[in-house]
Write an enzyme that holds these catalytic residues in place. Structure first.
Site, PDB file in Angstrom:
ATOM      1  N   ASP A   1       0.943  -0.977   0.278  1.00 31.98           N
ATOM      2  CA  ASP A   1       0.125   0.034  -0.274  1.00 31.98           C
ATOM      3  C   ASP A   1       0.935   0.949   0.355  1.00 31.98           C
ATOM      4  OD1 ASP A   1       1.259  -0.423   2.994  1.00 31.98           O
ATOM      5  OD2 ASP A   1      -1.010  -0.628   3.466  1.00 31.98           O
TER       6      ASP A   1
ATOM      7  N   HIS B   1      -7.556  -5.125  10.968  1.00 31.75           N
ATOM      8  CA  HIS B   1      -7.054  -5.061   9.481  1.00 31.75           C
ATOM      9  C   HIS B   1      -6.055  -5.288   8.159  1.00 31.75           C
ATOM     10  CE1 HIS B   1      -4.721  -0.757   9.717  1.00 31.75           C
ATOM     11  NE2 HIS B   1      -3.660  -1.354   9.664  1.00 31.75           N
TER      12      HIS B   1
ATOM     13  N   GLU C   1      -9.794  -2.411   5.885  1.00 29.61           N
ATOM     14  CA  GLU C   1     -10.365  -1.464   6.756  1.00 29.61           C
ATOM     15  C   GLU C   1     -11.818  -2.294   7.158  1.00 29.61           C
ATOM     16  OE1 GLU C   1      -8.814   0.236   9.090  1.00 29.61           O
ATOM     17  OE2 GLU C   1      -7.702   1.549   8.411  1.00 29.61           O
TER      18      GLU C   1
HETATM   19  P1  PGA Z   1       2.807  -1.912  12.285  1.00 32.34           P
HETATM   20  O1  PGA Z   1       1.448  -1.642  11.730  1.00 32.34           O
HETATM   21  O2  PGA Z   1       3.790  -3.179  12.052  1.00 32.34           O
HETATM   22  O3  PGA Z   1       3.089  -0.522  13.026  1.00 32.34           O
HETATM   23  O4  PGA Z   1       1.747  -2.394  13.897  1.00 32.34           O
HETATM   24  C1  PGA Z   1       0.675  -3.197  11.688  1.00 32.34           C
HETATM   25  C2  PGA Z   1      -0.650  -2.579  10.818  1.00 32.34           C
HETATM   26  O5  PGA Z   1      -1.288  -1.543  11.109  1.00 32.34           O
HETATM   27  O6  PGA Z   1      -1.131  -3.476   9.589  1.00 32.34           O
END
Ligand code: PGA
Length: 244
Positions: free
Chosen positions: A67, A138, A143
């Protein structure tokens, strides 16, 4: 789904790097599905180390990221393209032309999203996809909602994601509200998926994934339908009885 319980974050990063190494050794032009966020940074450090030690050769490897924020370009230090260059690509012998991140500055975002799925197809599909998980379940920027979208698409970030990601920005008002994200179908087409769980704020979402039903309110639960998913968690979470 397989569950791999490791001692700590260091072991999680090592175990994941070893799986990457085996895949690239077997297939030197493998297509790696990569992710941003704090979770994969340990893995990227290991890959850099292994590349320096000549244990992994990235010269024919291709990567495709999950993304990118809408409105942020390569020069912006908050963009995911910048993150990938900074945390991995600038330090290994990969050809940057073989690394793909959605273009958050594309004039026609819908077209950009469509061509991204085509690009994955042209590359021959993703051999291994790593995923983090949001505290709301997510995966990438898919989401929780009443429905999930299969293809790569433009999406609005949920309030909880904006809040979680604000730690990387000066203020919450600077967090972009939209992103281009691989869809659930794009992710599920990967031949192998590794879901890395880092952080206690993920416990509820992962518990639902392990013990609950498939629901669009927790997008990660869709992974139950994939035939080759490994969830990697560290045992400190397990000891606290969070998962059993
Ligand atoms: P993080 O985020 O690795 O910073 O915990 C993971 C995500 O939001 O998919």
């Amino acid at each position: 789904m397989k569950l791999l319980v490791v001692k700590d974050y260091e072991e999680m990063s090592c175990a994941t790097a070893k799986i990457f190494k085996d895949i690239i050794t077997e297939k030197p032009d493998a297509v790696l599905g990569l992710a941003t966020g704090s979770t994969p940074i340990g893995l990227y450090n290991k890959l850099i180390e292994m590349n320096r030690n000549k244990e992994i050769n990235f010269s024919n490897v291709k990567t495709i990221n999950l993304d990118e924020y809408v409105g942020l370009g390569e020069e912006n230090s908050q963009s995911y393209r910048y993150f990938m260059n900074d945390k991995l690509f600038n330090h290994i012998n990969i050809d940057k032309a073989n690394t793909f991140v959605p273009n958050g500055l594309a004039e026609n975002l819908e077209k950009e999203a469509k061509s991204y799925d085509k690009k994955i197809e042209e590359l021959g599909g993703i051999d291994i996809q790593i995923l983090g998980i949001g505290n709301n379940g997510h995966i990438a920027f898919n989401e929780p909602d009443d429905f999930l979208i299969s293809e790569t698409h433009v999406t609005n970030l949920s309030q909880s994601t904006i809040e979680a990601n604000s730690r990387f920005f000066k203020s919450i008002n600077d967090v972009p509200t939209r992103a281009i994200t691989m869809g659930i179908g794009s992710i599920m087409k990967a031949k192998k998926i590794l879901l890395l769980v880092k952080g206690e704020d993920k416990v509820r979402a992962v518990k639902e994934l392990l013990n609950g039903d498939i629901t669009t309110k927790n997008p990660a639960t869709i992974l139950k339908l994939h035939e080759d998913v490994t969830i990697i968690i560290d045992e400190t979470m397990e000891y606290k009885g969070n998962f059993y």
